[in-house]
Design a protein around this motif. Structure first.
Motif, mmCIF file in Angstrom:
data_model
loop_
_atom_site.group_PDB
_atom_site.id
_atom_site.type_symbol
_atom_site.label_atom_id
_atom_site.label_comp_id
_atom_site.label_asym_id
_atom_site.label_seq_id
_atom_site.Cartn_x
_atom_site.Cartn_y
_atom_site.Cartn_z
ATOM 1 N N ALA A 1 1.229 -1.011 0.123
ATOM 2 C CA ALA A 1 0.124 -0.077 -0.113
ATOM 3 C C ALA A 1 1.340 1.307 0.028
ATOM 4 N N VAL A 2 1.363 1.124 1.224
ATOM 5 C CA VAL A 2 3.254 2.263 0.819
ATOM 6 C C VAL A 2 3.365 2.842 -0.429
ATOM 7 N N GLN A 3 3.989 1.920 -1.344
ATOM 8 C CA GLN A 3 4.387 1.861 -2.350
ATOM 9 C C GLN A 3 4.082 2.173 -3.892
ATOM 10 N N ARG A 4 2.109 1.593 -3.628
ATOM 11 C CA ARG A 4 0.917 1.928 -4.378
ATOM 12 C C ARG A 4 1.199 3.676 -3.939
ATOM 13 N N LYS A 5 1.242 4.041 -2.898
ATOM 14 C CA LYS A 5 0.536 5.267 -2.757
ATOM 15 C C LYS A 5 2.050 6.748 -3.924
ATOM 16 N N LEU A 6 3.151 6.074 -2.292
ATOM 17 C CA LEU A 6 4.508 6.918 -4.024
ATOM 18 C C LEU A 6 4.507 6.519 -4.811
ATOM 19 N N ASP A 7 4.165 5.759 -5.353
ATOM 20 C CA ASP A 7 3.910 5.431 -7.103
ATOM 21 C C ASP A 7 3.152 6.867 -7.181
ATOM 22 N N ALA A 8 1.683 6.165 -7.048
ATOM 23 C CA ALA A 8 0.536 7.747 -7.021
ATOM 24 C C ALA A 8 0.867 9.301 -6.999
ATOM 25 N N ILE A 9 1.675 9.554 -5.572
ATOM 26 C CA ILE A 9 2.424 10.661 -5.108
ATOM 27 C C ILE A 9 3.472 11.045 -6.621
ATOM 28 N N ALA A 10 4.063 10.303 -6.790
ATOM 29 C CA ALA A 10 5.463 10.776 -7.664
ATOM 30 C C ALA A 10 4.534 10.456 -9.376
ATOM 31 N N GLY A 11 3.575 10.237 -9.594
ATOM 32 C CA GLY A 11 2.601 10.175 -10.967
ATOM 33 C C GLY A 11 2.253 11.510 -11.040
ATOM 34 N N ALA A 12 1.453 11.801 -9.894
ATOM 35 C CA ALA A 12 0.619 13.343 -9.441
ATOM 36 C C ALA A 12 1.617 14.425 -9.737
ATOM 37 N N LEU A 13 2.344 14.769 -8.980
ATOM 38 C CA LEU A 13 3.367 14.904 -9.027
ATOM 39 C C LEU A 13 4.267 15.636 -10.374
#
Length: 123
Positions: free
Chosen positions: A85-97
């Motif tokens: 879950a943490v990895q998917r959140k980080l991927d989503a944040i990176a994609g949004a940024l």
């Protein structure tokens, strides 16, 4: 039966093991479980001090070992799901940024980020 990483959540509903593991995880973090473990250890010590048969002591020791192995499986399952879950959140944040840096205010990256919020609490 298919073997997959326990932390894989995807869009699937949690299977029986994941539901049982989550409920057991909640139980093992309760006072009742602490009392149960304390009683098991105290029982083993009392049996040893009372000089009861080795067979009964081995039974008590085997019970404590079984509880330990179950806890290990639950802990590993919880750890892997949280890590995923943490990895998917980080991927989503990176994609949004990245999308924001490119000037987009709407789109798939922001939807993914919105979906990733509180992902670890979904059942």
């Amino acid at each position: 039966m298919r073997i997959r990483h326990p932390s894989h959540r995807g869009d699937e509903r949690p299977d029986l093991f994941e539901r049982v593991a989550e409920k057991a995880s909640h139980f093992t973090s309760s006072r009742a479980f602490f009392v149960l473990c304390f009683v098991l250890v105290a029982n083993f010590l009392a049996m040893h001090l009372a000089g009861l048969s080795v067979g009964l002591e081995l039974l008590a020791a085997g019970l404590m070992t079984s509880v330990t192995l179950l806890l290990l499986a639950l802990l590993k399952n919880s750890e892997l799901r949280a890590e995923h879950a943490v990895q998917r959140k980080l991927d989503a944040i990176a994609g949004a940024l990245l999308a924001q840096a490119e000037g987009a205010r709407e789109g798939k990256a922001f939807d993914t980020l919105r979906d990733a919020i509180r992902m670890d609490e979904q059942t």
